[in-house]
Scaffold this motif. Structure first.
Motif, short mmCIF file in Angstrom:
data_model
loop_
_atom_site.label_atom_id
_atom_site.label_comp_id
_atom_site.label_asym_id
_atom_site.label_seq_id
_atom_site.Cartn_x
_atom_site.Cartn_y
_atom_site.Cartn_z
N PHE A 247 19.11 -6.19 24.92
CA PHE A 247 19.15 -7.02 25.89
C PHE A 247 21.12 -6.18 26.30
O PHE A 247 21.66 -6.17 25.84
N TYR A 248 21.99 -6.90 27.40
CA TYR A 248 23.16 -6.60 27.83
C TYR A 248 23.26 -7.44 28.96
O TYR A 248 22.86 -7.66 29.67
N TYR A 249 24.82 -7.17 29.19
CA TYR A 249 25.79 -7.66 30.13
C TYR A 249 26.19 -6.39 30.77
O TYR A 249 26.76 -5.90 30.32
N LEU A 352 5.68 -13.57 32.21
CA LEU A 352 6.97 -12.83 33.28
C LEU A 352 6.40 -12.12 33.53
O LEU A 352 5.64 -10.53 33.30
N HIS A 383 13.63 -9.10 39.68
CA HIS A 383 14.05 -8.48 37.90
C HIS A 383 11.87 -8.47 36.72
O HIS A 383 11.49 -9.07 37.79
N PHE A 385 10.98 -7.37 32.82
CA PHE A 385 10.88 -8.28 31.69
C PHE A 385 9.90 -7.79 31.09
O PHE A 385 8.15 -7.66 31.29
N GLN A 404 15.06 -6.28 30.08
CA GLN A 404 15.03 -7.11 31.14
C GLN A 404 16.14 -5.89 32.44
O GLN A 404 16.82 -5.21 32.14
#
Lengths: 566, 526
Positions: A247-249, A352, A383, A385, A404
């Motif tokens: 995961f990442y920002y 999802l 988006h 997933f 994501q």
């Protein structure tokens, strides 16, 4: 055998313990049996709906009500129980083309078992005949009982009728089970393959086109992770704490770059006549299945699930979770399955989406489209997933493979005779998009071993990523012909009757045909960010933004290292 | 009693059957007991981390490893088992301010039970004393056993030591349980309340400001659903089949409008010095809890991921709050201001009725959210800044709206004060909430473990334990909606509809829609 091959059946979902014993029954016994007797079986009255009609929503509401009434258990206040769906499989066609299908199954490394299907179909036909014979007999007995007859004769007839009724009930139950097995097995059979598709594993894929050449760098290049760190564009460490690995920002200019790519892709593709869409990202598992994906990690042996149910019945009392295999396993042996897993929502029959292909394919589910409306072209932003089970190693560093991501997807519903043409159109749009950004890439006609079950033909685009030092897939365009539409129940009624070979059953109206569906990536954002950062890095550590994106970034032309704090 | 009130404890999740019996134990018995004896307890060595240090990731990796080693069950290849987290609750302060807290609990209609907390804390202190007394006794016995002595004396000492050890083990176990209970009960206590917040239910909320006036429409107005249908902007029917009720597809110009609103909101807010972020939308349940939301339970708004300890976010507030979790920030870096774009997912359990038609209340939506980490003394100021930014954004779109200082009964547990913005929606014929700005003071930071070390030592009243370094303080956190897209679309369609069925796009959004100034009905097929 059945236990093992039934893992690729799409129609099973376990909503709760109370469903386990009843889920094998379709909502209506008679409907499903009749459905198999016509060449293009109609599964369910819902499939006859014309979505554009003004009575649309009323009919849909009724149809839904009928389905949930028929479903065995309906829990108050919960998502209404899912009826098992059936693909409209043309069994006669399968039987009449078994050599072609057998070769295709082998070429595509599919785990479908054609012999089991043929065997079950034979059994099904025989059993169906027997059922019909008994029904006729029962009717004769009933007929005989009309009018006056002697008491002893009546008594004998009553007994005979009773015997027939019991025998019939038993055979009808067998027929239901057989129908389910047949469906499950037949649903494993992959789509047929375009004659030009190269036969073999991924390495047999053929390059269709090569655009540009790798940029010559006169300095030590960095990969996107290093660039992202220096330019303060990502935070993987915080995301690992908050969410987990992969995961990442996105931060600062990376946010602007993502938004620019989405806006640019939607704008460019909608110029070509594609309607923009933003889609739901939570969908019913059945829709995921109908698009050819496995929502519930069914590539794990079904025996595992059975074992869980057997040894942990008490799990329900405590966690109220349905027992499922501990975790999707990474040993995906069936290459006919698409290589990612979906996240499921707890205590529901929802997932999802792994791609906007699913909700866009579903937008016309159970409808008859007007031929004049075809082709229907959509460009959808969502988006996505993906659990990405088993994807590890250096190939999946940084933004290359993540749980994501944002994606802009193209999707076309068209007449069967047009799908090859639109497949070419889709790959041409992709090539134009990536060329305009100045990328070096190649387009591949993917070999049979690399095709997912729904694809008739698939073109991949692989772009040069200098930091990774290799080509990486950035997009894919598939023609799924009628594989998805036979599951999603999407038809059209040709206006020109002469194009129809089969005679219409209902007299005046021309019969319907299944549409063809195609899907293609316009822009998968994180991989595009990898490409842009690695290809357009400068010696001073900055990254130049390609011209076409600048209007979508407030004119920004370069991402420069931030000034250090003094 | 504890069974009932423990419904508001955040620290429990059931990851699987095997966890049920072991989840009540914190990762380290001694650490957690000691933590309660200081005024600002440090929960866990992880909380001492300075995120900006170059050794950052190495230390974090070690810390994580320590936690997962301590956790009772660790399944190969699965998400590492979650250690139960603890809020850094100042129990002494609670005991010394019980009247204020009791009144606050009542004003906020909270189900927290202060008496239980005080009672448990008293028991905890006594038990802790007893444990310490026994430990001392055990040490004395151990001391006595050194050196030479008669066998019978040794035998007696061995027996005494054994007895003490057993008694101690039993009491230590009690202490662990008591500590857990105390945490659970104390975590239910809501944040304290700003003195100016009106006391009472939602109807007691006070209007701070009214902007604009309802537009006089000289024709029969439509609501956003009717407009959306005629302009071919939504598809709720297909979404009901594919996903369920309260899902939707946006189509055509509605897609452009959503993108324009996101781009415009990010651009406008980042001009004010907020850093743009795009966040994860799947997060660990513990982070959801630490932000003050309830991921489990009957009326939860939170979607959970099956076979995992993860949830979908209901707001970007959660991942943005989490971005500095378990860190010590530099005072010079404060305030940290973020503007985050994410999709949000809510079950909307129990939300029904006409108020939730169409796009007004949906399961999935896009939102641009502002978030600030700041020094405690600055949070009221930044709360005013956030509401001012919101007012400026909505004014520039030409909306008619009012800003409210929400009454105590309407505040969630984390909020110290909350300002709501309600805009006029002519189709719905009422004001509808379009945004909210909350000052959560240290409620979230005490759970997320986000501190800073003041550079100016005299501002610290408490003596630093470690001598030279000044003691850390918890930061304050604030969150505010910049733009919740679907409700804004409701506002724009209903307020700017024209007699011919078209909708005019407000000026500030046009540059983000390729210059489009009006959404017009499509030409009919000939």
């Amino acid at each position: 055998m059945l236990l093992i091959t039934s893992v690729c059946s799409g129609g099973m979902a376990f909503h709760g313990l109370s469903f386990v014993h009843s889920i094998c029954r379709p909502p209506s016994l008679l409907t499903s049996i009749k459905a198999l007797t016509v060449a293009f079986p109609t599964i369910n009255p819902r499939h006859r709906l014309l979505r554009r009609s003004p009575f649309d929503s009323a009919i849909r509401a009724l149809a839904s009500a009928a389905v949930s009434t028929a479903s065995p258990v309906s829990q108050e206040g919960k998502v209404s129980a899912k009826a098992q769906w059936k693909a409209a499989i043309d069994f006669k066609w399968i039987r009449d083309n078994k050599d072609v299908i057998a070769a295709n199954i082998m070429n595509r490394n599919s785990n479908a078992n054609l012999n089991v299907v043929l065997d079950l179909y034979e059994k099904f036909l025989n059993l169906q005949k027997e059922v019909e014979r008994l029904r006729a007999e029962r009717n004769i007995v009933a007929e005989k009982m009309r009018g006056k007859i002697e008491a002893s004769v009546r008594q004998a007839l009553v007994q005979e009728g009773k015997n027939l009724k019991e025998k019939l009930a038993s055979l009808e139950e067998d027929l239901v089970h057989l129908t389910d097995q047949l469906q499950q097995e037949a649903q494993c059979i992959p789509n047929i393959t375009h004659p030009n598709v190269p036969i073999g594993g991924e390495e047999s894929s053929v390059i269709r086109k090569m655009v540009g050449s790798p940029r010559e760098f006169t300095f030590n290049i960095k990969d996107h992770l290093e660039l992202g760190k220096e330019l303060d564009l990502f935070d993987f460490d915080a995301a690992a704490e908050v969410s987990g690995s992969k995961f990442y920002y996105l931060k600062n200019e990376a946010v602007l770059l993502e938004m620019a790519l989405i806006n640019w892709a939607i704008a460019e593709v909608s110029k070509q006549g594609f309607k923009p869409l933003i889609t739901p990202e939570i969908v019913r598992s059945s829709v995921v299945e109908k698009c050819g994906f496995q929502p519930r990690g069914q590539n794990t042996q079904i025996g595992v699930r059975t074992l869980h149910e057997a040894i942990q019945p008490g799990a329900f009392a405590i966690s109220e979770k349905s027992p499922r295999p501990a975790e999707p396993k990474s040993n995906i042996t069936d290459t006919s399955m698409l290589s990612f897993m979906v996240y499921s929502i707890e205590n529901s029959d929802h997932c999802l989406i792994g791609t906007a292909e699913i909700p866009v394919g579903g937008i016309h589910m159970d409808s008859i489209l007007l031929e004049a409306d075809l082709p229907l072209k959509y460009v959808a932003y969502s988006h996505c997933f993906r659990t990405e089970a088993g994807a590890a190693g250096t190939a999946s560093r940084g933004l290359y493979r993540v749980h994501q991501f944002s994606k802009v997807e193209m999707f076309i519903f068209c007449r069967p005779e047009d799908s090859n043409l639109y497949h070419e159109e889709l790959i041409a749009i992709e090539e134009e998009l990536f060329s305009s950004l100045g990328l070096h890439f190649k387009t591949l006609d993917m070999a049979t071993g690399d095709l997912g079950a729904p694809a008739y033909r698939k073109f991949d685009v692989e772009a040069w990523m200098p930091g990774l030092g290799r080509f990486g897939e950035i997009s894919s365009a598939s023609n799924c012909t009628d594989y998805q539409s036979r599951r999603l129940g999407i038809r059209f009624r040709p206006s020109d009757a002469s194009t129809i070979l089969k005679k219409g059953k209902s007299g005046n109206q021309t019969p319907t045909q299944f549409v063809h569906t195609l899907n293609a990536t316009a822009c998968a954002i994180p991989r595009m960010i990898v490409c842009l950062l690695e290809n357009f890095q400068e010696e001073d550590g900055s990254v130049v933004i390609p011209e076409p994106l600048r209007p979508y970034m407030g004119g920004l032309s370069v991402i420069s290292p931030k000034a250090k704090r003094i």
